[in-house]
Structures are given as C-alpha cells and as structure tokens.
Design a protein around this motif. Structure first.
Motif, PDB file in Angstrom:
ATOM      1  N   VAL A  42       0.841  -1.202   0.000  1.00 55.05           N
ATOM      2  CA  VAL A  42       0.000   0.000   0.000  1.00 55.05           C
ATOM      3  C   VAL A  42       0.880   1.258   0.000  1.00 55.05           C
ATOM      4  N   ILE A  45       1.743   2.708  -3.324  1.00 54.97           N
ATOM      5  CA  ILE A  45       0.723   3.534  -3.999  1.00 54.97           C
ATOM      6  C   ILE A  45       1.017   5.015  -3.751  1.00 54.97           C
ATOM      7  N   LYS A  49       2.025   7.776  -6.642  1.00 56.04           N
ATOM      8  CA  LYS A  49       1.121   8.898  -6.931  1.00 56.04           C
ATOM      9  C   LYS A  49       1.666  10.243  -6.475  1.00 56.04           C
ATOM     10  N   ARG A  51       1.231  11.047  -3.373  1.00 51.69           N
ATOM     11  CA  ARG A  51       0.057  11.416  -2.569  1.00 51.69           C
ATOM     12  C   ARG A  51       0.413  11.451  -1.086  1.00 51.69           C
ATOM     13  N   HIS A  55      -4.020  10.533   3.322  1.00 49.14           N
ATOM     14  CA  HIS A  55      -5.236  10.437   2.499  1.00 49.14           C
ATOM     15  C   HIS A  55      -5.676   8.990   2.401  1.00 49.14           C
ATOM     16  N   LEU A  57      -7.527   5.400   1.395  1.00 47.91           N
ATOM     17  CA  LEU A  57      -7.773   4.728   0.115  1.00 47.91           C
ATOM     18  C   LEU A  57      -9.077   3.940   0.163  1.00 47.91           C
ATOM     19  N   VAL A 104      -4.002   2.053   4.869  1.00 52.49           N
ATOM     20  CA  VAL A 104      -5.197   2.100   4.028  1.00 52.49           C
ATOM     21  C   VAL A 104      -6.132   3.228   4.462  1.00 52.49           C
ATOM     22  N   ALA A 137      -6.642  -2.167  -2.362  1.00 52.97           N
ATOM     23  CA  ALA A 137      -6.676  -0.723  -2.131  1.00 52.97           C
ATOM     24  C   ALA A 137      -6.352  -0.070  -3.459  1.00 52.97           C
ATOM     25  N   PRO A 139      -6.574   3.881  -5.339  1.00 53.79           N
ATOM     26  CA  PRO A 139      -7.009   5.233  -5.691  1.00 53.79           C
ATOM     27  C   PRO A 139      -7.055   5.338  -7.209  1.00 53.79           C
TER      28      PRO A 139
END
Ligand code: TXA
Ligand code: MG
Length: 335
Positions: A42, A45, A49, A51, A55, A57, A104, A137, A139
């Motif tokens: 995870v 991710i 991104k 990210r 935030h 998911l 997550v 998970a 996005p």
C-alpha cells in the motif's frame, strides 16, 4: 507477448500477491491497485502517486459478502445500498474492522469500500480473494491532484514504470469517480457526488441523505474533496454559457491560444479554434470528460475555457469536477 484474459488476471494476481502495483479498469476510472492487506504494498501507492500518506484509500472488494472482514459495523443502510447499487459506482465509508491497516485508512477509524462494476475488475478481485475476503486498495491511477485516467494509455502516461502492470479494459463507461457516502456516523452524508445521485441514494435508503459541501474543515483528508483537484496543467477557466463567446474572444485578443470545452457549437468565426462540444446528455459528457481535458491540456493552448454545465441534479458530479479542475489549475498558476 500477448496473453489471454485468464493469463493476464493470473499474472496480475501474482504481482499483487508479491506486493507489486497493478492498475486495473473500473466502470468509473482506472485504479492503482495494491494488496490492501499488505502495508508495504500500500505504501508503494503513495510513492507512485506522490500522494500525502494521510489520504485514505478505497478498498475494492469482489462482493458485498466480504464487508464483514473490512467493516466492524454494517448498518442496515449499508446493506440497502449494497443491494441497490453494488457492483457499481458507489463507495461507502464504514467503521473499520480491527485488522485494517492505518496505511489504508490514513489513520482514520473508518474505511472506504466499493464493489466496482467492470468485468475485468470483478474477475481480478474474485481471483485475488480466492476463498477469502482479500481486497485491493486502489485510488485513481493518476499523479496526485491530476486528472483521473479513463484509459490504459492515460495510466501509462501518468505513472510510467511506477506500476508493474496495467490491465487494459478499454475506456471506462462512467468516466468520473464513484459517489462517496459516509455511513459511519449514524446518518448518511454524501462526501463526493458522482453518477449515483443523492436522490437515488435517498430513495434506496427510504431516508434523507445529507449533502456535504466537500471543503468543510472536518473532511480535510478526503482528497477528492480538496477544492483544487482533477486539474490539467493548463489554466482552466469555467464560465457561464452567456459569457463564453466573449471570454474566448477577449483571451484571443490578448494573444492567447484558447481551447474550449463547450456545450454549444463553435461561433462562425471560430473555425481555427480547438473547440470541443461535449455531449448534451450528462452520461455521455461524463464518459468523455477526462479524455477531453487531457486532449485540450496537450494541445499547446495557453488557456482552457469550459462552459458551465446545467445546474441540475444529473450534472452535480460533473459540475463538481469542473469546479475543482478550475481551482486546481489556478493554484498551480500561483505556485
Ligand atoms: O471511482 C472511484 O472511486 C475510483 C476507482 C478507482 O474506484 N477511486 C478513487 O479513489 O477515486 P481516490 O483515492 O482517487 O479517491 C477516493 C476518495 C479520496 O478522496 C479519499 O480521501 C476518500 O475517497 N476516502 C477513502 N477512504 C475514506 C475514508 N475512510 N473516509 C473519508 N474519505 C475516504
Ligand atoms: Mg483520485
């Protein structure tokens, strides 16, 4: 080497089980998937991104039967909405089960859950879960703050080698992200508008759905609700239909190259303009929206002018994304 459908699903599952990222199509937009039960996977991710880690998911499931492994309370409202809209473009926020990782949920006590309605996504999720309740998970498979991808080529353009595999399921049918409803706090609060309208949710529930503005201070981690989101790199200006022709003419008079996403056809003297007329129906407009914005963004224009869409329930999700795209391009302009 080309692989058959089953071969691709098997390879995607093997990569996911090994902790790699696999992008997959859903009916809304493409998702950037990782094993939701593997915090290291995870974490990839967020790196891919760009990210922020707080935030949360959405966990994608093969069926509503897996809910009990991910949510510790399943209110009757969740059962009603799952029966009415899953598989489909609806995400429910529920109180998380004890095993769900902070990676997550962004450290929240809640988790976002969705059963997507796309044959490839459902086949992947079923194969990944096997006889268990595992989930992915995922996005939207874009760089943070950018336009969500609605084709496999968009994913490659956004993420390149950061993703081990991209499953190609063609263009997404819906075209904008799922409707998000929060059922974790007793009532039903709409956090992000989408193809499933608040009225349809209220009808299935037999009770009221509260509509949250999205930018309120108590929802800071709902990234899709940040005012600046879904933005092209080119400045984007949203204007009322009555001001469209005048706005475009004024920008051109200042020497700007202008690209237009309108609801009407171009003016007579606008034949040299990049003018895209969106579909008259909201479903068609949403389907094409992100691909069109990408195309206008890549056109070399200095400004994208978008005509406002009708102030009508069927257009709420689209109007929301356009507002955020305009705000997002403004923010980039200032920084
Ligand atoms: O249609 C969709 O929902 C797509 C496809 C891939 O399923 N996914 C998507 O994910 O749009 P993402 O991460 O780009 O947007 C999900 C939104 C984010 O704004 C996130 O903050 C919010 O859902 N979210 C996820 N879990 C949440 C939670 N526990 N509480 C509040 N918001 C949550
Ligand atoms: Mg997103």
């Amino acid at each position: 080497m080309s692989q058959g459908y089953d071969g691709q699903i098997a390879r995607a599952c093997a990569l996911l089980r090994a902790g790699e990222l696999v992008a997959f199509p859903t009916e809304t937009v493409y998702g950037l998937g990782a094993d939701a039960g593997n915090p290291q996977a995870v974490a990839k991710i967020f790196a891919a991104k760009g990210r922020p880690a707080d935030h949360p998911l959405i966990v994608h499931l093969a069926s509503a039967g897996a809910l009990t492994s991910w949510a510790r309370e399943i209110p009757p409202a969740a059962e009603k909405l799952a029966a009415a809209f899953w598989p489909g473009p609806l995400t429910m926020i529920l109180k998380r089960a004890s095993g769900v990782s902070d990676q997550v949920t962004g450290g929240h006590d809640t988790v976002g859950l969705r059963v997507p309605n796309h044959p490839l996504a459902l086949a992947l999720l079923a194969e990944f879960a096997g006889t268990g309740h595992g989930g992915l998970a995922a996005p939207s498979a874009n760089r943070f703050g950018r336009i969500s991808p609605t084709t496999a080529a968009h994913v490659r353009a956004e993420l390149g080698d950061a993703v081990a595999m991209v499953l190609d399921g063609g263009a997404c049918a819906v075209g904008i992200e799922s409707t998000i409803i929060d059922l974790s706090r007793g009532g039903a609060v709409l956090l992000r508008p989408g193809a499933i309208a608040a009225a349809a949710l209220a009808q299935a529930l037999g009770s009221k759905v509260e509509e949250c503005g999205g930018d309120t201070a108590d929802q800071p981690r709902v990234s899709g609700s940040l005012a600046a989101h879904y933005a092209p790199a080119t400045p984007l200006q949203l204007v009322a239909g009555a001001a469209l022709v005048e706005t475009v003419a004024a920008a051109r008079a200042r020497g700007m190259r202008v690209a237009v996403l309108a609801r009407r056809s171009p003016p007579r003297d606008g034949s040299d303009l990049l003018w895209h007329q969106g579909s008259a129906a909201p479903a068609g407009y949403a389907h094409d929206l992100y691909a069109t914005l990408r195309q206008l963004d890549a056109s070399g224009a200095d400004l994208i002018v978008v005509e406002e869409v009708p102030d009508d329930a069927a257009w709420v999700g689209i109007a929301d994304r356009l507002r955020r795209a305009a705000k997002g391009s403004l923010v980039q302009d200032e920084t």
